[in-house]
Scaffold this active site. Sequence first.
Site, PDB file in Angstrom:
ATOM      1  N   CYS A   3      12.588  -9.917   5.008  1.00 24.46           N
ATOM      2  CA  CYS A   3      12.208  -8.841   4.074  1.00 24.46           C
ATOM      3  C   CYS A   3      10.707  -8.901   3.743  1.00 24.46           C
ATOM      4  O   CYS A   3      10.216  -9.896   3.209  1.00 24.46           O
ATOM      5  CB  CYS A   3      13.038  -8.947   2.804  1.00 24.46           C
ATOM      6  N   ASP A  29       0.441   0.434  -2.808  1.00 28.85           N
ATOM      7  CA  ASP A  29       1.055   0.789  -1.530  1.00 28.85           C
ATOM      8  C   ASP A  29      -0.011   0.735  -0.439  1.00 28.85           C
ATOM      9  O   ASP A  29      -1.130   1.193  -0.617  1.00 28.85           O
ATOM     10  CB  ASP A  29       1.669   2.193  -1.619  1.00 28.85           C
ATOM     11  N   HIS A  45      16.265  -9.867  -4.784  1.00 32.18           N
ATOM     12  CA  HIS A  45      16.439  -9.034  -3.589  1.00 32.18           C
ATOM     13  C   HIS A  45      17.717  -8.198  -3.712  1.00 32.18           C
ATOM     14  O   HIS A  45      18.813  -8.665  -3.423  1.00 32.18           O
ATOM     15  CB  HIS A  45      16.488  -9.882  -2.313  1.00 32.18           C
ATOM     16  N   ASN A  84      13.447   6.039  -3.236  1.00 35.45           N
ATOM     17  CA  ASN A  84      14.173   6.484  -2.049  1.00 35.45           C
ATOM     18  C   ASN A  84      15.388   5.577  -1.874  1.00 35.45           C
ATOM     19  O   ASN A  84      15.301   4.367  -2.070  1.00 35.45           O
ATOM     20  CB  ASN A  84      13.278   6.387  -0.806  1.00 35.45           C
ATOM     21  N   HIS A  95      14.462  -3.321   0.181  1.00 36.41           N
ATOM     22  CA  HIS A  95      14.350  -4.141  -1.034  1.00 36.41           C
ATOM     23  C   HIS A  95      13.978  -3.140  -2.123  1.00 36.41           C
ATOM     24  O   HIS A  95      12.913  -2.493  -2.040  1.00 36.41           O
ATOM     25  CB  HIS A  95      13.284  -5.231  -0.847  1.00 36.41           C
ATOM     26  N   HIS A  97      12.703  -0.727  -4.784  1.00 35.10           N
ATOM     27  CA  HIS A  97      11.359  -0.560  -5.344  1.00 35.10           C
ATOM     28  C   HIS A  97      11.198   0.829  -5.931  1.00 35.10           C
ATOM     29  O   HIS A  97      11.801   1.793  -5.466  1.00 35.10           O
ATOM     30  CB  HIS A  97      10.282  -0.827  -4.288  1.00 35.10           C
TER      31      HIS A  97
HETATM   32  P1  5GP Z   1      10.136   3.466   0.970  1.00 33.39           P
HETATM   33  O1  5GP Z   1       9.978   4.508   2.048  1.00 33.39           O
HETATM   34  O2  5GP Z   1      10.977   2.292   1.459  1.00 33.39           O
HETATM   35  O3  5GP Z   1      10.611   4.043  -0.330  1.00 33.39           O
HETATM   36  O4  5GP Z   1       8.694   2.931   0.666  1.00 33.39           O
HETATM   37  C1  5GP Z   1       8.135   1.805   1.297  1.00 33.39           C
HETATM   38  C2  5GP Z   1       6.663   1.810   0.991  1.00 33.39           C
HETATM   39  O5  5GP Z   1       6.161   0.523   1.277  1.00 33.39           O
HETATM   40  C3  5GP Z   1       5.864   2.805   1.836  1.00 33.39           C
HETATM   41  O6  5GP Z   1       5.197   3.731   0.974  1.00 33.39           O
HETATM   42  C4  5GP Z   1       4.880   1.921   2.611  1.00 33.39           C
HETATM   43  O7  5GP Z   1       3.598   2.501   2.729  1.00 33.39           O
HETATM   44  C5  5GP Z   1       4.861   0.645   1.802  1.00 33.39           C
HETATM   45  N1  5GP Z   1       4.629  -0.573   2.576  1.00 33.39           N
HETATM   46  C6  5GP Z   1       5.239  -0.936   3.738  1.00 33.39           C
HETATM   47  N2  5GP Z   1       4.815  -2.141   4.146  1.00 33.39           N
HETATM   48  C7  5GP Z   1       3.921  -2.566   3.216  1.00 33.39           C
HETATM   49  C8  5GP Z   1       3.128  -3.744   3.099  1.00 33.39           C
HETATM   50  O8  5GP Z   1       3.176  -4.677   3.920  1.00 33.39           O
HETATM   51  N3  5GP Z   1       2.302  -3.816   2.021  1.00 33.39           N
HETATM   52  C9  5GP Z   1       2.228  -2.833   1.084  1.00 33.39           C
HETATM   53  N4  5GP Z   1       1.381  -3.008   0.067  1.00 33.39           N
HETATM   54  N5  5GP Z   1       2.967  -1.698   1.158  1.00 33.39           N
HETATM   55  C10 5GP Z   1       3.800  -1.573   2.214  1.00 33.39           C
HETATM   56 ZN    ZN Z   2      13.568  -8.723  -0.277  1.00 33.91          ZN
END
Ligand code: 5GP
Ligand code: ZN
Length: 112
Positions: A3, A29, A45, A84, A95, A97
């Site tokens: 993760c 992000d 988690h 989401n 995970h 968020h």
């Molecule tokens: P989800 O689509 O799962 O709701 O959002 C995941 C978010 O995590 C995305 O907006 C993506 O840009 C961000 N993200 C993915 N990998 C990383 C990372 O390694 N570091 C950071 N800071 N953000 C990440």
């Molecule tokens: Zn996790």
Amino acid sequence: MECIFCKIINKEIPSEIVFEDEKFIAFNDINPKAPVHILIVPKKHIPSVDHIEMEDKTLIGELILVAQKIAREKNLAGYKLLINVGEKGGQLINHLHLHLLSGKSHLKSLNI
Ligand code: 5GP
Ligand code: ZN
């Protein structure tokens, strides 16, 4: 541990941390969809909202209070909170968020 967010929590992957306490971490992000785009992540988690259980209800309330605290500290005039849920709901990282978005361009693309 595969993760990405657990790796960020464990400082195995660097991130721009804006808030941290014993239960949460919040960081910028990596691919911001708005001028302010912060991810607020419980350290526990939990894969998604679909996996929340009754024992998590206080944690989920506190998640929103962390968002409010960050928004107040940054003097945000207004903001959006987004979660989401599941692949078809636009969730890429499994995970739980909360996205905190603020600034004009947050109306453009939210990956939903
Ligand atoms: P989800 O689509 O799962 O709701 O959002 C995941 C978010 O995590 C995305 O907006 C993506 O840009 C961000 N993200 C993915 N990998 C990383 C990372 O390694 N570091 C950071 N800071 N953000 C990440
Ligand atoms: Zn996790």
